[in-house]
Structures are given as C-alpha cells and as structure tokens.
Design a protein around this motif. Structure first.
Motif, mmCIF file in Angstrom:
data_model
loop_
_atom_site.group_PDB
_atom_site.id
_atom_site.type_symbol
_atom_site.label_atom_id
_atom_site.label_comp_id
_atom_site.label_asym_id
_atom_site.label_seq_id
_atom_site.Cartn_x
_atom_site.Cartn_y
_atom_site.Cartn_z
ATOM 1 N N ILE A 1151 0.863 -1.207 0.000
ATOM 2 C CA ILE A 1151 0.000 0.000 0.000
ATOM 3 C C ILE A 1151 0.888 1.243 0.000
ATOM 4 O O ILE A 1151 0.629 2.213 -0.704
ATOM 5 N N PHE A 1152 1.967 1.152 0.787
ATOM 6 C CA PHE A 1152 2.916 2.291 0.797
ATOM 7 C C PHE A 1152 3.508 2.496 -0.595
ATOM 8 O O PHE A 1152 3.669 3.615 -1.051
ATOM 9 N N ASP A 1153 3.821 1.376 -1.272
ATOM 10 C CA ASP A 1153 4.411 1.489 -2.620
ATOM 11 C C ASP A 1153 3.432 2.152 -3.583
ATOM 12 O O ASP A 1153 3.799 3.024 -4.374
ATOM 13 N N GLU A 1154 2.165 1.745 -3.473
ATOM 14 C CA GLU A 1154 1.156 2.324 -4.374
ATOM 15 C C GLU A 1154 0.981 3.812 -4.067
ATOM 16 O O GLU A 1154 0.843 4.645 -4.952
ATOM 17 N N PHE A 1155 1.025 4.077 -2.758
ATOM 18 C CA PHE A 1155 0.893 5.471 -2.281
ATOM 19 C C PHE A 1155 2.014 6.340 -2.881
ATOM 20 O O PHE A 1155 1.810 7.467 -3.298
ATOM 21 N N ARG A 1156 3.249 5.751 -2.968
ATOM 22 C CA ARG A 1156 4.370 6.473 -3.580
ATOM 23 C C ARG A 1156 4.046 6.899 -5.025
ATOM 24 O O ARG A 1156 4.374 7.971 -5.464
ATOM 25 N N THR A 1157 3.406 6.001 -5.763
ATOM 26 C CA THR A 1157 3.109 6.331 -7.171
ATOM 27 C C THR A 1157 2.097 7.458 -7.252
ATOM 28 O O THR A 1157 2.135 8.289 -8.156
ATOM 29 N N VAL A 1158 1.202 7.515 -6.260
ATOM 30 C CA VAL A 1158 0.223 8.624 -6.240
ATOM 31 C C VAL A 1158 0.962 9.942 -6.030
ATOM 32 O O VAL A 1158 0.655 10.964 -6.631
#
Length: 1159
Positions: A1151-1158
């Motif tokens: 989730i943190f990784d996806e958050f980074r892309t945001v």
C-alpha cells in the motif's frame, strides 16, 4: 560592689540582654518594613477583586466561620487561597516572629521589674539599679526602646496591613492550634491604631498614649525613669560640651528618650505644667525638632499639640523672637566657621605641634560646627514639617529666612567638618600609638644633651674655650639623671617634675652668665624644647578622641541626609575628585552605627552581625546611590560618543587618495570624541580616588563600586530599551515584529559597541559585564513571565537573577504579558497562528491562508539571536515550554469534562470500539461506520483541534529555536558544541548500559550532572523538543480511539498537493497539517507507549479497511482520506525518527508502494 555590667552580675546582665534585644528588634522591624508584600495593601482594584475575599483584617475574628464557609463554597477561591499561602507563608512567618518578639520584649521587661520588686536579685531593687550609672542608663533605655518599637511599627507598617498579615498568618499557620501561642496578646498589642504616616492624615484621638498603654507597665517604674531623665545627665555628655549654649545638644539623646517615655504617663504632658516647664527649659529651650532613633525625626510643635501643659511650656521656645534669635545665632556662627575650617584644612596647616598646642581650640571649632550643622539640618528638614499645617509652615519659613539658610553652604560645611574631623582623628590615633616611643626618645635626647654639657664643663672636651667648672659639671650630670629617671607610667609626677626641670634650665642660663656662649645656650634651648615636647606628648589622651566621637555624632541625619543627595551628585558631576571629601562624610555617618550596636556588643549578643550588617548595608546602599551619578554621567557621554562614531565619523578605507585625506580627517568630530572620552576617564579617576573604606562592617572597594555602578546603569538602560522597544500593536496591518526586532538589534549593538569602546578607559572587562548583565535581565524577565504559569511564584527576594545593588527594574505590564519576553513570544504566536497561516515544513516558512503571502520564516529566529543573543532564544524556549505545559493541562481538563463525563459520547466510543475489534482485522462497510462515528462526535472536535494545533505550533517554534541555537553554537563555539555532543552521547551510552546490566554505574540521586548537562544542551540546541515529557498523566479510558476519530475527522478538511504536501481545503475551515501532526505526536508522547501503539493500529486498520472496500467496489483512485492517513503515518515516522517497521506493522508495504506512485 560588683560592677553592674560584670558577667557575674545577674541583675545587670538580665537588663543588658533585654536592651540588646530591643535594638536588634528595631533593626529587624526596619529591615522587614521594606519587604511588605504589596498585595496586603490592597491598593489596586485588581488586587481588591482578586484577593478581597481571602485577605481580611481583624473583623475576621468576629466570625471566622462566616469567612471560612465563603471560601469553602467556591473551589476556585480555595485554590487561590492555597496558592496565596504557599507564596507568602515564609514572609508572614518572619513578620509574625518580629511582632512576637516585640510582645515578648515587653513581657520580659515587666517580668524583670517584678523580679526586682520581689527581691530575686539579692541587694538589688529598682531604686538601687537607678542609682547605679549603668543601671540607670539601661532601665531608661529599656522603656525608651519599647516606645520606639511601637512608633516604628506604626510608622513603617500601616495598621490595616498589620492586621491583614496577622490574620493571614493565623489562618495559614499551625500556631493557632498550639496552647502556648500568644497570638491573641500580639493581636491586641498590634491592632490598628488608626494612625497613618501619609502627609495630611488626621491624628487619631489619644494617640500614641492609648497605644503605649495596651500592655500596662508599672507606673512607679515609669515615673522613676522619667524622674531620672528629667534631673540627671545620665550619659555624662555635658563634659563633652562645656559651653552652656551647647547644653541642649549635649542632652539631645536623653531628650529623645524623655520624649518617648512621657507618652507612658500622658498626665505630665496634659496637666503638670511645672514639670513640663522644667523639661522644656532644660532640653528644648532652643530646639523643637528632635531625632528619636536612627534619624526618625519628630516636630514637637505637632507632636505636643493635643497636650495642654506641653503646648504651653513649648510656647516660650516657639516665640518668634526666640526663633529669630536662635536662627540668627546659627547664621552668624556659619559665616564665621566656614573660613575658619577651610583655613584649618589647607594643605600642610594641621601639623603635629599645632594640633598639640591647640587641642582645646580645635575641639571648640569642631563643637561649634557640629552643633550648627545639627540645628540647621533638623530645623529645616522637610520631613519634620507637615506642609498642610499652617503654623509649621510659618515656623519653617521664619527659620529659613532668619538663618539665611542655603542647603549648598550647609552641605559644604558638613563636608569640610567631616574632612577636618577625619584628619584630626587619624592624626590623634597615630600620635596615641606613638606616644610612649616619642616621649622616651625625647627623654633620651634631653638626658644626652645634659651629659654632653657636663662633659663640656669638665674642661676635657675641646668645645670652644669653655673653662672648667666642676659645679656646673656636677649640676648638669644631676639634671641628666633626673631627666633619665622620669617615669612614663606616672604621668602626673613626671609632668610636674618636667616643668621644674625646664624652670631650672632657664635659671642656670641666667645666673651663670651662660648667654655669652652660643653653643651652650643652644644645648640648653634644645633640651628645654625636648622637655616641652615631653609635656605635650604626655597630654595626648584618649579622652580627646572620645570627645570627638561624641561631638561628631551624625545619627540624627541618618534619614535627612537623603535630601542632600542631589547636591552631592551635582558637586561630583562638576568635580569628580569631590568623592574623596564625601568619603569622610560617609564615615561620619557610619558613626551612627555605634548607637544601636553598643549594647548588643556589650551583651555579646549573636545579633551583632545581622544588625551591623543591616545598618552598614543601608549606608552602603546610600553611598552607591550618591555615587551612581558617575556611571550615569559616563553613559550620557557614551551615548554622544556612539552617535558621533556611527553617524559623523567615516570609516577610513585601507587605500586613500592624498587629496581626500582632509575629508577623512574630520578633526572636529574626532576632537569631540577625545574630549568626551577624557571626561569619562576623569569620572573614573574620581571614584577610584576614594580608597578602600570600611563602612560599618562592610568593606567598600571603589573599583567594585564603579563596576557595580556601571552594571546598574547598563541594566537600567538596557532593560528600559527592551521594555520600550518590544511593544507590539496587534491591530497593525502588517506585523511590527521584524522592524521592531531590527531596530532593537541596532540599539543593542549601540550599547555593545559603546561598552567595547569604553572598557579600556575605565579598566573593566566590558564583554564579561555585558554578557552577565544582559543574560541576567533576560533570565529575570523570563522568570517573571513564567510566574504566571506557576502556583508557587518566585518573589524578587528569592530570585537568583535579582540583586539589591544592581536591581533589574520592573515595568508595569502593557497587556496580558508581564514582560517584554512575554510580549515577543505572544506576538510570534499571533502571527504564526495555525488558524490564519499555513506552515511549509520544507521551506521553514509561514504563509497567510487567504493572501498566500509569506508571513515570516526562519530568519525571524536569527533576528532574535541578533537582538537578544543566545539568552533571549533560550528564554523564549523556556517560556514556550511553560505554555505547552499549560495548554496540555487545559486539554486534559477539557477531555475529562467534555468527553468522559458526557454519557452520549462515551456510548459512541464504546460502540466504535466494538466495531473495530479486533484491530488486526478489517472493518466491514468501513466508510459508513467511520463516517457515522465522526458525525456523532463532530461537536467536540472544535476545542480539541484548537488545543492540538496550539501545542503543535509551539513545538514548531521550539524546533526552529533549537536549530538556530545549534547552528550558532557550531558556528561561534564549535569546540563547546563538539564537547557537549560527545558528553551527551557517552552519558546516554552509559545509562543504556546500566539498564542492561544494573551493576554498571549510573548518576546517583544527589548528582546534578544530568540536570546541569540538560540545561547546557538546551542552550546549545542539542535536543529534540518532540521527545520531551511535559506533564505527568494518569490512564485515560478511550484515549486512543478518541484521538483516532479526531484525526480522521480532520482528514476531509485537507487535500494533498504535489508541491506543498498536505494543505487546507477551505480557508474558512482552517487546519494546518504540521501543527496538527506535531500536536498529536506531543500529546501521545505524554502517555504510555501502549496508547500510541493502539492509535497507530487503528490508523492502519482504517487504511486497510477503506482500501479493501475500494478494491471490492473497483474504485481505481486511492481515496483522499487514505492518502491523508498514510501521510500522517509517514510524517509520524519521520518526526519521531522511528524505523519504518513501526508503520509497516500496521499497513502492508505494497500500500505504501502504491501510495508512492500517487505522490
């Protein structure tokens, strides 16, 4: 009979101890009168409103239950009462002990008299004691001192204030519960008399006699004492003043005693005209202003106004013809004495032989001077005449006109007299110490001359054709033996014999026709001269010094001298070398200490040190006050120098064209600077000429005096500049903070440069003084500002930063802040208020929410550093700590009141806890559950948010201050910064090692190391404000869930932007991200880490639940609330410097990784 004051004479020792204690009590009362807490006067309206219900006068005793029940009814009053007790019980106890000692004094005196009447002291009665010289003095003094105590109490401590203090002490102390407490008697003795020392105040009826009769004293004893005082010269003073016109001065001390003692039998003053006539004729034929004790003056015209017999008797003295005669006499005396004393003071005039030949003349001159000064000083003193009394005004005007009174001339005479007295005393002391040696050397010389003459007449010695004469040879030998046999110990016989020898030497010259031989004549003349010198030397007696001491008494001017301060200062300003003459005057004033200390010394009392320290301290304070004109004048010149240096004189460049040399020379301006600098060094020289002087028991070092004076003036000016320069107008369109700080920095720089410039000319350590005093001013102001947050306040006399000699002035507050540091802090808080600004953490800058203009940035703290230095930033940091503590305490109160006592709210949290359990799981229908809980708790978040953001805002400021301090510390003193960092690391390593293995060392409880190193680390900015524990807390139910709901209630108000991070959606509903995160972080830090764990788990759960819901409903974008929650976790980990695992334990890393892309 045994000497009355001998150690084995119990009767004498008992009364001596009482009198000694009496003098010590008066000193303590005078000392305490300067420490009456202002709040007991209830002068301000604010004091009356705040403390009116807890400070009562004796009306309290009529119904204590009523007052106590009033207190119990209001918890906030009880709280105020407890705080008031904690702050004042020490000083109240000290006052009570002083009041108690007055009562104990009179009880002991009465018991002593009873013992005398009952024959406890064998062979001693009141009558026999009054016949003994010492006994008579002591009994009279014992009664007189009691009267003085009562008068001092009434003059220095108003009746109402005394009552309020006694009632407060009674309520706060345990004394009322003890059976042996004599509080009732003390209250009866010291209840208000209605007297007021304010000018124009009406005198109460039967005052002070009714006050003096509150503790009845044997009337027989009082009348016997008054009888002695009326008829005897109990101190044998008349011998020091042989002239009849000096008699009233000789008996002045006794007159003062009689004045006080007469109030114990007011019938004499009222009806006994014959006695009063006798008293006035003996003691007051030519004077009506008297000094009662240590300069407390009384005008008999006013004091005896209500008493018929006294008033009638005094009318003869106050007849205008008599006043004119006395005033004119002293006017003529002054005119004659001034040239006479100036002649005596001429360099080289006072030689040993002149002094020895003219002892009576010189003493007469001293007597005349002192008597004239005394009469004129007392009878023209402003304090002795009430300006509202018409008759007194007329008498004063007549005295001033008829005596042609000029304070400057009188002061000049006082100076000259003191100088003359000092010189004469020093000469006499030296002559006394050398008396025997000189006498013996003269005797040896004389004897040797005679032997030589004897040898001349033997015809053996080839002098000049002198015929042998055996008779003369034998006669001279005999004379030589006679001179040799003179005995120093038997002065009277030696004196007579010396006179006969001189006569014999005159006769031998005449009868034996020895005139023809010049050398023989010379020998005879020399021997006669030596014999004369022997007579002169044997006449040097200590009695002369004692007479000079009696005549030179200046105790009557202990207070009046203050009216001459301005004259002294003006004369110093005009001629700084005047200080040397003033030294003699101060030493003359110091002789006043003999009066209260004599008996204390005789009794070998332990009070000797404290009493002599008090009076010496008072005198030294006065000396400092007079000499303060020197630093004042120096600083005035300094201001001009700095103005010239900054504005007029141009900086000379390293390379200069020849034709421009004239422009840069600026001879006029440079000459002006040189002139002013010279004036400053002359002032310094003036004070240093004073020599080290012992004033009473305090050694006054002129160099120290000068330094203290410079410090005092510096403190006064800097404190005033800071007070005036840092006043802000909150309604100004743009904040005045930066412009005022820049202006203040320029002012402080001016002071700093001037100090740097002057230090070499006055031989002081400028930088050291500057740093010590500026840090003291700032620390004192921080302490005073923090007092408003403290329950037990730090009073001025307890403060380590306040000083009696170099006081930091206190200024009335202009707003809610007590001092400039509070105003500065509140102005910073106002302009960086999270409600109107947005803080950008990456830029360390605050922007206005509406206009998006920059409000301020980290330069602000550099500016404060430039203005107030490290001490200022450190003080600001300390003040912010207090404010955070206060805010957190208020927050906890609100939490208890609005949340835990609100049943509906508690039910919501209970239900919510049920919904989210287990925390490791996922909440079904997440959006609805959370939105529902937030909606039901909406009303409580307003005040909650405000408190959290305030704490966060102050934490940001503390971080900025720490950064600025650390930066400047590494820049300005890198070695200190490195040493502190290493010491800190090694200490922490040791402490961690100790916790892993308790056998390893750890700082003990009484070791201040950790406490002291913390202060140094904070001053160097080596600390993290976010890790501080500000308050102690108890367990609070629902705390993690409340904070969790609070944070998710705030997330919808925020939005994420790539450039700025988390910002507020609407300016009308302001939430500032950084203060929010830091405030919440600080709050959680105050509680057990278990709460933080639960709180982070709840945040992780909401992220997982909402993401799950989005996935199931196939919503591709990450909801803004989830972004916000993840940002919170990111920032939380970043600020607390915790490892990432802490966050990843609750939120999967993908989730943190996806958050980074945001992002």
């Amino acid at each position: 009979m045994v000497d009355f004051l001998a150690e084995n004479n119990l009767c004498g020792q008992a009364v001596l101890r009482i009198v000694s204690r009496g003098n010590a009590i008066i000193a303590e009362l005078l000392r305490l009168s300067e420490f009456i807490p202002a709040v007991f006067r209830l002068k301000d309206k604010s004091d009356q409103q705040k403390y009116g219900d807890i400070i009562c006068d004796f009306s309290y005793f009529k119904g204590p239950e009523y007052y106590d029940s009033k207190l119990e009814a209001k918890p906030e009053l009880q709280d105020l009462d407890d705080e008031f007790r904690e702050n004042n019980i020490d000083i109240l106890s000290r006052f009570y002990l002083a009041f108690e000692s007055v009562h104990k004094y009179i009880v002991d005196l009465i018991r002593y008299l009873d013992d005398l009447y009952e024959g406890v002291y064998i062979q001693q009665t009141v009558e026999t004691v009054l016949l003994n010289e010492d006994g008579k003095q002591l009994l009279c003094e014992a009664l007189y001192l009691y009267g003085v105590m009562l008068l001092v109490i009434d003059q220095k401590m108003e009746g109402e204030v005394r009552e309020r203090m006694l009632v407060s002490y009674y309520r706060y102390s345990a004394a009322r519960s003890s059976a042996d407490s004599n509080l009732d008697d003390i209250c009866k003795l010291l209840r208000s008399t209605g007297y007021s020392s304010q000018s124009g105040a009406k005198r109460p009826v039967n005052y002070p006699e009714s006050y003096f009769q509150r503790v009845p004293i044997s009337s027989t004893f009082v009348s016997m004492v008054i009888g002695r005082l009326r008829s005897d010269d109990i101190y044998n003073q008349v011998s020091a003043y042989p002239l009849p016109e000096h008699r009233s001065t000789a008996l002045a001390n006794q007159a003062a005693m009689l004045y006080v003692c007469l109030y114990f039998i007011p019938s004499i003053l009222q009806t006994q005209q014959a006695k009063m006539r006798e008293i006035v004729d003996k003691y007051f034929p030519d004077n009506w202003v008297i000094s009662v004790y240590m300069g407390i003056t009384v005008n008999l015209v006013e004091a005896w106004e209500p008493y018929k017999a006294a008033k009638v008797a005094l009318n003869y003295t106050l007849d205008s013809a008599n006043i004119r005669e006395q005033a004119s006499r002293y006017s003529v005396s002054m005119e004659g004495l001034r040239p006479q004393i100036q002649q005596l003071l001429k360099e080289g005039f006072l030689r040993e032989e002149i002094v020895l030949d003219n002892i009576p003349k010189l003493l007469n001159c001293l007597r005349d001077c002192n008597v004239s000064i005394r009469w004129l000083m007392l009878h023209t003193a402003d304090s002795a005449y009430d300006p509202n009394n018409k008759r007194l005004r007329q008498i004063k005007d007549q005295v001033i006109n008829d005596s042609k009174y000029n304070p400057k001339i009188l002061f000049q005479l006082l100076l000259d007299t003191a100088q003359f007295e000092f010189t004469l005393k020093e000469m006499f002391k030296q002559m006394l110490s050398e008396k025997q040696l000189k006498w013996e050397s003269y005797r040896t010389e004389g004897s040797e001359r005679m032997m030589e003459l004897a040898e001349v007449f033997s015809g053996v010695k080839p002098l000049t054709r002198v015929e042998k004469n055996e008779n003369l040879q034998a006669w001279f030998r005999e004379i030589s033996k006679q001179i040799e046999s003179l005995n120093y110990e038997d002065a009277t016989a030696a004196g007579r014999k010396t006179v006969q020898l001189i006569q014999a030497l005159v006769e031998v010259q005449e009868f034996h026709q020895l005139e023809s031989n010049l050398q023989v004549c010379q020998f005879l003349a020399d021997t006669r001269k030596f014999l004369h010198q022997m007579i002169r030397t044997i006449n040097i007696k200590e009695e002369v010094l004692i007479t000079m001491q009696i005549v030179g008494d200046l105790s009557y001017a202990w207070q009046i001298i203050d009216s001459f301060t301005s004259i002294m200062q003006e004369s110093i300003r005009v001629n700084p070398s005047m200080v040397t003459k003033l030294r003699a005057t101060f030493l003359k004033l110091a002789s006043a200490l003999d009066l209260p200390l004599l008996r204390i010394n005789q009794a070998n009392s332990p009070d000797l040190l404290s009493v002599s320290q008090f009076y010496s301290g008072e005198l030294v304070t006065y000396v400092r006050k007079v000499l303060q004109i020197i630093p004042e004048s120096m600083f005035t010149s300094l201001a001009k120098i700095i103005k010239l240096q900054i504005h007029a004189i141009m900086e000379v460049p390293t390379r200069l064209d020849k034709d421009k040399l004239k422009d840069y020379a600026q001879l006029g301006a440079r000459y002006e600077v040189a002139k002013l600098t010279h004036a400053i060094s002359i002032f310094t020289e003036g004070i240093l000429m004073m020599k080290t002087t012992l004033v009473g028991i305090i050694k006054v070092d002129p160099k120290q005096l000068l330094e203290d004076g410079i410090r005092k003036e510096l403190v006064r000016r800097v404190a005033y500049a800071l007070h005036k320069g840092l006043i802000f107008n909150p309604k100004a369109k743009s904040s005045e903070l930066m412009p005022k700080l820049k202006e203040m920095a320029a002012t402080m720089d001016g002071f700093y440069r001037s100090f740097e410039y002057i230090q070499d000319y006055v031989s002081i350590y400028g930088l050291k003084i500057w740093q010590e005093e500026v840090s003291r001013i700032i620390n004192y102001n921080v302490e005073q500002e923090c007092n408003s947050f403290l329950r037990t306040k730090i009073q001025d006399w307890q403060s380590v930063y306040q000083s009696t000699h170099i006081p930091i002035p206190k200024f009335p507050s202009v707003d809610e802040s007590a001092t400039f540091i509070g105003r500065l802090c509140r102005e910073i808080l106002r302009i960086t208020d999270p409600k109107v600004t947005c803080y950008m953490d990456q830029l360390n800058t605050w922007y206005d929410l509406k206009t998006h203009q920059e409000v301020t940035n980290s330069r602000l703290f550099s500016e404060i550093q430039d203005t107030l230095g490290t001490f200022g930033l450190n003080g600001l940091d300390r003040l912010l700590c207090f404010m955070i503590v206060k805010e957190l305490q208020n927050f906890l109160l609100v939490f208890q009141k609005t949340i835990l006592r609100d049943k509906a709210m508690v039910d919501v949290f209970k239900a919510m806890l049920g919904s989210v359990n287990p925390v490791k799981g996922i909440v079904a229908n997440a959006s609805k559950v959370y939105a529902n809980a937030v909606a039901r708790t909406q009303k409580i978040w307003g005040s909650y948010l405000e408190s959290i953001m305030k704490v966060g805002q102050m934490q940001i400021l503390r971080q900025q201050i720490a950064n600025e301090l650390n930066y400047s510390c590494k820049f300005d003193s890198k070695h200190l910064a490195a040493a502190l960092e290493n010491l800190n690391k090694s200490l922490l390593a040791d402490i961690e090692a100790h916790y892993q293995d308790p056998s390893l060392p750890y700082p003990k409880e009484d070791n201040n190391l950790l406490y002291e190193i913390t202060a140094s680390l904070e001053a160097a900015g080596i600390h993290n404000p976010l890790n501080k524990i500000y308050i102690t807390t108890k367990r609070l139910p629902y705390f993690p869930i409340v904070n969790f709901l609070f944070i998710i209630a705030q997330l919808p108000k925020l939005q994420y932007s790539k450039n700025q991070g988390m910002t507020c959606r609407k300016a009308t509903d302001p939430v500032d991200w950084s203060p929010l995160v830091l405030g919440l972080l600080t709050l959680l830090k105050q509680f057990h880490s278990r709460y933080t764990e639960q709180f982070l788990a709840l945040i992780g759960q909401v992220i997982r639940s909402v993401m799950e819901q989005c996935t199931s409903q196939k919503i591709p974008d990450m909801p803004s609330d989830v972004v916000g929650a993840l940002m919170f976790l990111e920032d939380y980990v970043r600020y607390t410097k915790l490892p990432r695992k802490v966050a990843e334990a609750h939120v999967p890393s993908f989730i943190f990784d996806e958050f980074r892309t945001v992002l």
